[in-house]
Design a protein around this motif. Structure first.
Motif, PDB file in Angstrom:
ATOM      1  N   HIS A  73       0.807  -1.213   0.000  1.00 56.89           N
ATOM      2  CA  HIS A  73       0.000   0.000   0.000  1.00 56.89           C
ATOM      3  C   HIS A  73       0.845   1.271   0.000  1.00 56.89           C
ATOM      4  O   HIS A  73       0.306   2.367   0.140  1.00 56.89           O
ATOM      5  N   ASP A  74       2.155   1.137  -0.175  1.00 51.28           N
ATOM      6  CA  ASP A  74       3.019   2.314  -0.093  1.00 51.28           C
ATOM      7  C   ASP A  74       2.680   3.350  -1.171  1.00 51.28           C
ATOM      8  O   ASP A  74       2.644   4.553  -0.889  1.00 51.28           O
ATOM      9  N   ALA A  75       2.443   2.896  -2.398  1.00 54.24           N
ATOM     10  CA  ALA A  75       2.135   3.828  -3.479  1.00 54.24           C
ATOM     11  C   ALA A  75       0.799   4.508  -3.248  1.00 54.24           C
ATOM     12  O   ALA A  75       0.641   5.713  -3.500  1.00 54.24           O
ATOM     13  N   LEU A  76      -0.173   3.755  -2.757  1.00 55.12           N
ATOM     14  CA  LEU A  76      -1.481   4.327  -2.465  1.00 55.12           C
ATOM     15  C   LEU A  76      -1.382   5.379  -1.370  1.00 55.12           C
ATOM     16  O   LEU A  76      -1.913   6.487  -1.496  1.00 55.12           O
ATOM     17  N   ILE A  77      -0.699   5.031  -0.291  1.00 51.59           N
ATOM     18  CA  ILE A  77      -0.538   5.986   0.812  1.00 51.59           C
ATOM     19  C   ILE A  77       0.219   7.222   0.334  1.00 51.59           C
ATOM     20  O   ILE A  77      -0.145   8.359   0.659  1.00 51.59           O
ATOM     21  N   GLY A  78       1.260   7.000  -0.461  1.00 43.07           N
ATOM     22  CA  GLY A  78       2.030   8.119  -0.985  1.00 43.07           C
ATOM     23  C   GLY A  78       1.196   9.021  -1.870  1.00 43.07           C
ATOM     24  O   GLY A  78       1.288  10.259  -1.782  1.00 43.07           O
ATOM     25  N   ALA A  79       0.386   8.417  -2.737  1.00 44.34           N
ATOM     26  CA  ALA A  79      -0.467   9.210  -3.622  1.00 44.34           C
ATOM     27  C   ALA A  79      -1.517   9.973  -2.812  1.00 44.34           C
ATOM     28  O   ALA A  79      -1.793  11.145  -3.085  1.00 44.34           O
ATOM     29  N   ASN A  80      -2.113   9.309  -1.816  1.00 48.58           N
ATOM     30  CA  ASN A  80      -3.104   9.978  -0.975  1.00 48.58           C
ATOM     31  C   ASN A  80      -2.506  11.196  -0.285  1.00 48.58           C
ATOM     32  O   ASN A  80      -3.064  12.298  -0.317  1.00 48.58           O
ATOM     33  N   ARG A  81      -1.366  11.005   0.320  1.00 52.53           N
ATOM     34  CA  ARG A  81      -0.736  12.110   1.048  1.00 52.53           C
ATOM     35  C   ARG A  81      -0.226  13.179   0.091  1.00 52.53           C
ATOM     36  O   ARG A  81      -0.351  14.377   0.354  1.00 52.53           O
ATOM     37  N   GLY A  82       0.362  12.742  -1.023  1.00 54.02           N
ATOM     38  CA  GLY A  82       0.888  13.696  -1.982  1.00 54.02           C
ATOM     39  C   GLY A  82      -0.202  14.567  -2.590  1.00 54.02           C
ATOM     40  O   GLY A  82      -0.041  15.790  -2.710  1.00 54.02           O
ATOM     41  N   CYS A  83      -1.316  13.946  -2.979  1.00 51.43           N
ATOM     42  CA  CYS A  83      -2.438  14.716  -3.515  1.00 51.43           C
ATOM     43  C   CYS A  83      -2.973  15.693  -2.470  1.00 51.43           C
ATOM     44  O   CYS A  83      -3.233  16.863  -2.772  1.00 51.43           O
ATOM     45  N   SER A  84      -3.127  15.208  -1.251  1.00 53.23           N
ATOM     46  CA  SER A  84      -3.640  16.067  -0.182  1.00 53.23           C
ATOM     47  C   SER A  84      -2.752  17.288   0.009  1.00 53.23           C
ATOM     48  O   SER A  84      -3.241  18.418   0.137  1.00 53.23           O
ATOM     49  N   GLU A  85      -1.450  17.079  -0.008  1.00 54.23           N
ATOM     50  CA  GLU A  85      -0.524  18.191   0.196  1.00 54.23           C
ATOM     51  C   GLU A  85      -0.527  19.146  -1.000  1.00 54.23           C
ATOM     52  O   GLU A  85      -0.466  20.370  -0.822  1.00 54.23           O
ATOM     53  N   ALA A  86      -0.588  18.603  -2.214  1.00 48.74           N
ATOM     54  CA  ALA A  86      -0.577  19.459  -3.403  1.00 48.74           C
ATOM     55  C   ALA A  86      -1.859  20.289  -3.502  1.00 48.74           C
ATOM     56  O   ALA A  86      -1.812  21.484  -3.807  1.00 48.74           O
ATOM     57  N   PHE A  87      -2.993  19.650  -3.241  1.00 48.47           N
ATOM     58  CA  PHE A  87      -4.250  20.404  -3.278  1.00 48.47           C
ATOM     59  C   PHE A  87      -4.230  21.509  -2.228  1.00 48.47           C
ATOM     60  O   PHE A  87      -4.629  22.645  -2.489  1.00 48.47           O
TER      61      PHE A  87
END
Length: 259
Positions: A73-87
């Motif tokens: 789930h590392d990529a999923l968690i990374g994408a979730n956090r990355g999107c949240s931070e970018a938005f």
């Protein structure tokens, strides 16, 4: 390739995203965008940021193939956090952010433009959330900032797209122009904003965010909890595994090109 920042005019920072072929961002790309927006907003010489993209379209969301390559789930968690931070970086940027949108603006693209202060789009731009067709949830928070509630729900459940002209009719897109005029139109609006006093424009941005009825960071993170639940249950993986195999959704990015 990646995220770059330029200074086309005094007081304006131009942040450009370029991840061929369709600007589906990998995890690191979302964090690079976050850093670029934060750095531009903190610069006392900058009074407005223009967020643009190179290539065929503005944004096609996250890199789904990066998730498919990850057995955990590392990529999923990374994408979730990355999107949240970018938005959040768009929303919390210390100065106004003008999004310059061309082509497709899908998934994570909605998160970016939904948090922008203004949107200028070319007449070929389409906007949508194909999340349910990709084994994901999220960004309804941001779509709800672009269209009325019932339309947001219908678009979300069907994965359909809307045009820049339709969003202009709803008042969420400032201006619709031919593609060859997009850069000039976005810079024109940014130039008008950048004429204001730098300290005062920062106070204005903070004040407007402070009266917003929805905490967009918290609201989006709440949505992401259901994305993770869908992954743990296995349903997200089953849907995501059809990516590139079946014709689903109503967006304009070819199956062979996404992510």
């Amino acid at each position: 390739m990646g995220v770059s920042t330029a200074r086309p005019e005094k007081g304006i920072a131009l942040v450009t995203v370029d991840f061929p072929p369709v600007n589906a961002l990998p995890v690191q790309g979302w964090y690079d965008l976050t850093d670029a927006l934060g750095t531009a907003g903190r610069d006392p010489e900058v009074r407005c940021v223009v967020l643009a993209a190179a290539g065929r379209g503005f944004n096609a969301g996250v890199d789904i193939k990066e998730m498919q390559r990850d057995a955990g789930h590392d990529a999923l968690i990374g994408a979730n956090r990355g999107c949240s931070e970018a938005f959040a970086a768009v929303y919390e940027c210390e100065v106004p952010v003008v999004a310059a949108v061309h082509g497709f603006c899908l998934g994570g693209g909605i998160g970016l433009v939904g948090n922008a202060d203004a949107i200028v789009a070319c007449d070929d731009a389409v906007f949508g959330l194909p999340e349910l067709d990709r084994g994901a949830l999220g960004a309804a928070t941001h779509l709800a900032r672009l269209v009325p509630q019932h339309l947001m729900r219908a678009l979300y459940y069907t994965s359909r797209t809307v045009t820049a002209a339709e969003l202009h009719a709803h008042g969420s897109v400032w201006q619709v122009v031919p593609r060859d005029q997009l850069a000039d139109a976005a810079l024109g609006l940014a130039r008008e904003i950048a004429r204001k006093d730098g300290r005062l424009i920062r106070l204005a941005k903070a004040a407007i965010n402070g009266i917003d009825p929805v905490d967009v960071r918290r609201s989006y993170r709440f949505e992401q909890g259901f994305t993770f639940e869908a992954n743990l249950s296995g349903v997200a993986g089953r849907v995501r595994d059809t990516f590139g195999k079946d014709t689903v959704g109503n967006d304009t990015v070819g199956k062979e090109d996404r992510a």
